[in-house]
Design a protein around this motif. Structure first.
Motif, mmCIF file in Angstrom:
data_model
loop_
_atom_site.group_PDB
_atom_site.id
_atom_site.type_symbol
_atom_site.label_atom_id
_atom_site.label_comp_id
_atom_site.label_asym_id
_atom_site.label_seq_id
_atom_site.Cartn_x
_atom_site.Cartn_y
_atom_site.Cartn_z
ATOM 1 N N GLU A 1 0.803 -1.223 0.000
ATOM 2 C CA GLU A 1 0.000 0.000 0.000
ATOM 3 C C GLU A 1 0.837 1.275 0.000
ATOM 4 O O GLU A 1 0.332 2.338 -0.324
ATOM 5 C CB GLU A 1 -0.936 0.013 1.212
ATOM 6 C CG GLU A 1 -1.973 -1.093 1.155
ATOM 7 C CD GLU A 1 -2.866 -1.084 2.378
ATOM 8 O OE1 GLU A 1 -2.910 -0.061 3.092
ATOM 9 O OE2 GLU A 1 -3.538 -2.102 2.606
ATOM 10 N N GLY A 2 2.109 1.184 0.407
ATOM 11 C CA GLY A 2 2.976 2.354 0.417
ATOM 12 C C GLY A 2 2.751 3.300 1.588
ATOM 13 O O GLY A 2 3.367 4.357 1.656
ATOM 14 N N ARG A 3 1.874 2.934 2.496
ATOM 15 C CA ARG A 3 1.606 3.775 3.663
ATOM 16 C C ARG A 3 2.847 3.824 4.558
ATOM 17 O O ARG A 3 3.496 2.814 4.779
ATOM 18 C CB ARG A 3 0.418 3.194 4.437
ATOM 19 C CG ARG A 3 -0.307 4.162 5.271
ATOM 20 C CD ARG A 3 -1.571 3.597 5.834
ATOM 21 N NE ARG A 3 -1.811 2.217 5.423
ATOM 22 C CZ ARG A 3 -2.671 1.393 5.976
ATOM 23 N NH1 ARG A 3 -3.391 1.808 6.977
ATOM 24 N NH2 ARG A 3 -2.833 0.171 5.545
ATOM 25 N N GLU A 4 3.178 5.030 5.078
ATOM 26 C CA GLU A 4 4.353 5.185 5.934
ATOM 27 C C GLU A 4 3.961 5.382 7.386
ATOM 28 O O GLU A 4 2.903 5.925 7.688
ATOM 29 C CB GLU A 4 5.198 6.377 5.484
ATOM 30 C CG GLU A 4 5.951 6.099 4.221
ATOM 31 C CD GLU A 4 7.013 7.148 3.942
ATOM 32 O OE1 GLU A 4 7.137 8.123 4.707
ATOM 33 O OE2 GLU A 4 7.728 6.967 2.940
ATOM 34 N N LEU A 5 4.847 4.909 8.252
ATOM 35 C CA LEU A 5 4.638 5.003 9.689
ATOM 36 C C LEU A 5 6.002 5.213 10.325
ATOM 37 O O LEU A 5 6.986 4.606 9.917
ATOM 38 C CB LEU A 5 4.017 3.693 10.203
ATOM 39 C CG LEU A 5 3.786 3.540 11.690
ATOM 40 C CD1 LEU A 5 2.614 4.413 12.132
ATOM 41 C CD2 LEU A 5 3.500 2.094 12.031
ATOM 42 N N SER A 6 6.058 6.094 11.316
ATOM 43 C CA SER A 6 7.317 6.270 12.046
ATOM 44 C C SER A 6 7.164 5.692 13.445
ATOM 45 O O SER A 6 6.141 5.876 14.102
ATOM 46 C CB SER A 6 7.709 7.742 12.126
ATOM 47 O OG SER A 6 6.756 8.471 12.853
ATOM 48 N N ILE A 7 8.178 4.975 13.863
ATOM 49 C CA ILE A 7 8.165 4.322 15.173
ATOM 50 C C ILE A 7 9.394 4.777 15.950
ATOM 51 O O ILE A 7 10.512 4.779 15.425
ATOM 52 C CB ILE A 7 8.195 2.791 15.036
ATOM 53 C CG1 ILE A 7 6.934 2.303 14.335
ATOM 54 C CG2 ILE A 7 8.348 2.124 16.400
ATOM 55 C CD1 ILE A 7 6.913 0.824 14.086
ATOM 56 N N CYS A 8 9.189 5.151 17.213
ATOM 57 C CA CYS A 8 10.312 5.428 18.102
ATOM 58 C C CYS A 8 10.595 4.163 18.894
ATOM 59 O O CYS A 8 9.707 3.624 19.559
ATOM 60 C CB CYS A 8 9.985 6.565 19.065
ATOM 61 S SG CYS A 8 10.303 8.177 18.358
ATOM 62 N N ALA A 9 11.818 3.678 18.782
ATOM 63 C CA ALA A 9 12.248 2.518 19.558
ATOM 64 C C ALA A 9 13.117 3.047 20.693
ATOM 65 O O ALA A 9 14.046 3.826 20.462
ATOM 66 C CB ALA A 9 13.033 1.560 18.676
ATOM 67 N N MET A 10 12.774 2.637 21.922
ATOM 68 C CA MET A 10 13.500 3.136 23.092
ATOM 69 C C MET A 10 13.925 1.970 23.971
ATOM 70 O O MET A 10 13.207 0.996 24.125
ATOM 71 C CB MET A 10 12.609 4.089 23.892
ATOM 72 C CG MET A 10 12.168 5.290 23.091
ATOM 73 S SD MET A 10 11.220 6.473 24.046
ATOM 74 C CE MET A 10 9.724 5.556 24.351
ATOM 75 N N ASN A 11 15.116 2.112 24.538
ATOM 76 C CA ASN A 11 15.670 1.123 25.448
ATOM 77 C C ASN A 11 16.191 1.864 26.670
ATOM 78 O O ASN A 11 16.735 2.959 26.555
ATOM 79 C CB ASN A 11 16.806 0.365 24.770
ATOM 80 C CG ASN A 11 17.431 -0.640 25.698
ATOM 81 O OD1 ASN A 11 16.744 -1.437 26.311
ATOM 82 N ND2 ASN A 11 18.740 -0.587 25.819
#
Length: 107
Positions: free
Chosen positions: A33-43
């Motif tokens: 679908e080409g939909r974009e998503l941004s994810i913050c990965a935290m440790n």
């Protein structure tokens, strides 16, 4: 900048090290679908030494940083050094039934 560290070590006299939140923003795109998503990965590795309120403040600040970065979602993992807190009221159900597993710690 899409990555940074939040230093929670304490003041310059602290004997602790590595008490931080590491944050990185990743972008993902759905293959079809080409939909974009941004994810913050935290440790993180939180301090056991300080009161719960200081850990909660650090967690809150870390989550606020994901808003400033414009992340659509966040994944936050690590050693939060959470522990059971007992109510001072001896009639409290948790304290009555937890025996040796319940210990008082400063809030």
């Amino acid at each position: 900048n899409n990555h940074f560290n939040i230093d929670n070590t304490g003041d310059h006299l602290s004997m602790q090290c590595g008490k931080a939140v590491n944050v990185v923003k990743l972008k993902m795109r759905h293959k079809v679908e080409g939909r974009e998503l941004s994810i913050c990965a935290m440790n993180t590795h939180m301090s056991y030494k300080h009161e719960t309120s200081s850990r909660m403040k650090a967690i809150s600040e870390a989550m606020a940083s994901t808003d400033r970065l414009g992340c659509d979602a966040a994944v936050f993992v690590g050693d939060f050094n959470s522990r059971l807190h007992c109510e001072p009221d001896p009639k409290d159900v948790l304290e009555r039934h937890s025996g040796d597993y319940c210990r008082s710690t400063p809030l």
